[in-house]
Design a protein around this motif. Sequence first.
Motif, PDB file in Angstrom:
ATOM      1  N   GLU A  70       9.440 -28.246  16.246  1.00 50.70           N
ATOM      2  CA  GLU A  70      10.490 -29.067  15.574  1.00 50.70           C
ATOM      3  C   GLU A  70      10.118 -29.534  14.242  1.00 50.70           C
ATOM      4  N   ASN A  71       8.822 -29.733  14.117  1.00 52.19           N
ATOM      5  CA  ASN A  71       8.245 -30.491  12.886  1.00 52.19           C
ATOM      6  C   ASN A  71       8.348 -29.391  11.677  1.00 52.19           C
ATOM      7  N   TRP A  72       8.524 -28.262  11.664  1.00 49.49           N
ATOM      8  CA  TRP A  72       9.001 -27.393  10.608  1.00 49.49           C
ATOM      9  C   TRP A  72      10.051 -27.558   9.954  1.00 49.49           C
ATOM     10  N   ARG A  73      10.952 -28.492  10.676  1.00 49.86           N
ATOM     11  CA  ARG A  73      12.236 -28.789   9.806  1.00 49.86           C
ATOM     12  C   ARG A  73      12.101 -29.931   8.755  1.00 49.86           C
ATOM     13  N   ARG A  74      10.695 -30.569   8.737  1.00 53.57           N
ATOM     14  CA  ARG A  74      10.585 -31.593   7.860  1.00 53.57           C
ATOM     15  C   ARG A  74      10.267 -30.933   6.353  1.00 53.57           C
ATOM     16  N   PRO A  75      10.092 -31.833   5.210  1.00 55.82           N
ATOM     17  CA  PRO A  75      10.086 -31.233   3.835  1.00 55.82           C
ATOM     18  C   PRO A  75       8.680 -30.558   3.947  1.00 55.82           C
ATOM     19  N   GLU A  76       8.794 -29.443   2.866  1.00 55.01           N
ATOM     20  CA  GLU A  76       7.372 -28.617   2.655  1.00 55.01           C
ATOM     21  C   GLU A  76       6.382 -29.319   2.426  1.00 55.01           C
ATOM     22  N   ILE A 138      -5.411 -31.271  21.340  1.00 53.90           N
ATOM     23  CA  ILE A 138      -4.337 -31.289  20.207  1.00 53.90           C
ATOM     24  C   ILE A 138      -3.066 -30.539  20.520  1.00 53.90           C
ATOM     25  N   ALA A 139      -1.923 -30.860  20.395  1.00 53.73           N
ATOM     26  CA  ALA A 139      -0.887 -30.194  20.539  1.00 53.73           C
ATOM     27  C   ALA A 139      -0.257 -29.834  19.065  1.00 53.73           C
ATOM     28  N   LEU A 140      -0.378 -28.563  18.572  1.00 56.09           N
ATOM     29  CA  LEU A 140      -0.077 -28.187  17.477  1.00 56.09           C
ATOM     30  C   LEU A 140       1.053 -27.018  17.170  1.00 56.09           C
ATOM     31  N   ASN A 141       2.009 -27.002  16.718  1.00 58.11           N
ATOM     32  CA  ASN A 141       2.987 -26.298  16.853  1.00 58.11           C
ATOM     33  C   ASN A 141       3.566 -25.898  18.248  1.00 58.11           C
ATOM     34  N   TYR A 142       3.557 -27.066  18.984  1.00 59.14           N
ATOM     35  CA  TYR A 142       3.768 -27.241  20.361  1.00 59.14           C
ATOM     36  C   TYR A 142       5.210 -27.373  20.823  1.00 59.14           C
ATOM     37  N   GLY A 143       5.826 -26.839  21.830  1.00 60.47           N
ATOM     38  CA  GLY A 143       7.014 -27.188  22.004  1.00 60.47           C
ATOM     39  C   GLY A 143       7.227 -26.719  23.823  1.00 60.47           C
ATOM     40  N   SER A 144       7.406 -27.811  24.588  1.00 61.57           N
ATOM     41  CA  SER A 144       7.266 -27.694  26.220  1.00 61.57           C
ATOM     42  C   SER A 144       8.364 -26.639  26.720  1.00 61.57           C
ATOM     43  N   GLN A 145       9.568 -26.751  26.000  1.00 60.03           N
ATOM     44  CA  GLN A 145      10.489 -25.650  26.519  1.00 60.03           C
ATOM     45  C   GLN A 145       9.887 -24.209  26.304  1.00 60.03           C
TER      46      GLN A 145
END
Length: 243
Positions: A70-76, A138-145
């Motif tokens: 979900e962090n991709w929603r942050r500013p570029e 390290i959890a990177l671009n990770y989403g549990s669902q």
Amino acid sequence: MAARAAPAAEPGIVPRHVAIIMDGNGRWAKARFLPRIAGHRQGVEAVRRVSRAARAAGIEVLTLYAFSSENWRRPEEEISDLMGLLRHFLSSELDDLVAEGVRLRVIGDYHRLAPDLVRMIDQAIARTTAHAGPTLVIALNYGSQAEIASAARRLAEQVAAGTLAPADIDEDRFAAALATQDLPPLDLVIRTSGEQRLSNFLLWQAAYAELLFIDTLWPDFDEAALNDALRQYGRRQRRFGGL
């Protein structure tokens, strides 16, 4: 499936697997009238401190939630800064991880990151994969669902191919399809900054983990804070549904 035995809950017992939701970098910076990147830089310093403290405490696996899907929603610009810090961490810490026998693991779809960063991650994993010491995940671009959905798809494909019977799918089989399948069960989840939610982090794995929400912002989290969390963990009684 056999019931899991509840371990003793003596003060001072060390959990095998600890996961941390590292929250509060932005608020740390805002309180000091600094840009958010300053908070993220201090957050990286906290990663160094806490990963070393975890090894000193005897924790076998430390899993850090570094960048969620979900962090991709942050500013570029902020995302670019975060990726730059990840590059710096890998280049500056890898030799120490190798020297200390630490195994580096990454969970999540990190191949979506920039190609040069993916190469750095792959090379770091390759250099440490044979290590038998503690593991830093390290959890990177990770989403549990997404992880759970992916595991379900893989099992469904096996059923469709005739190599797996639906009746054979149980909790152990499902857990073996997750990214954490070769790690010890999750014992303790710590979230900093006072927020009290899991934010799509290790949802399956946290089913019987102890949850600890603390007010300390991540850049201020240190060895003393970790040891305090371990003391709190040691005072809890883990019954796993029993008496």
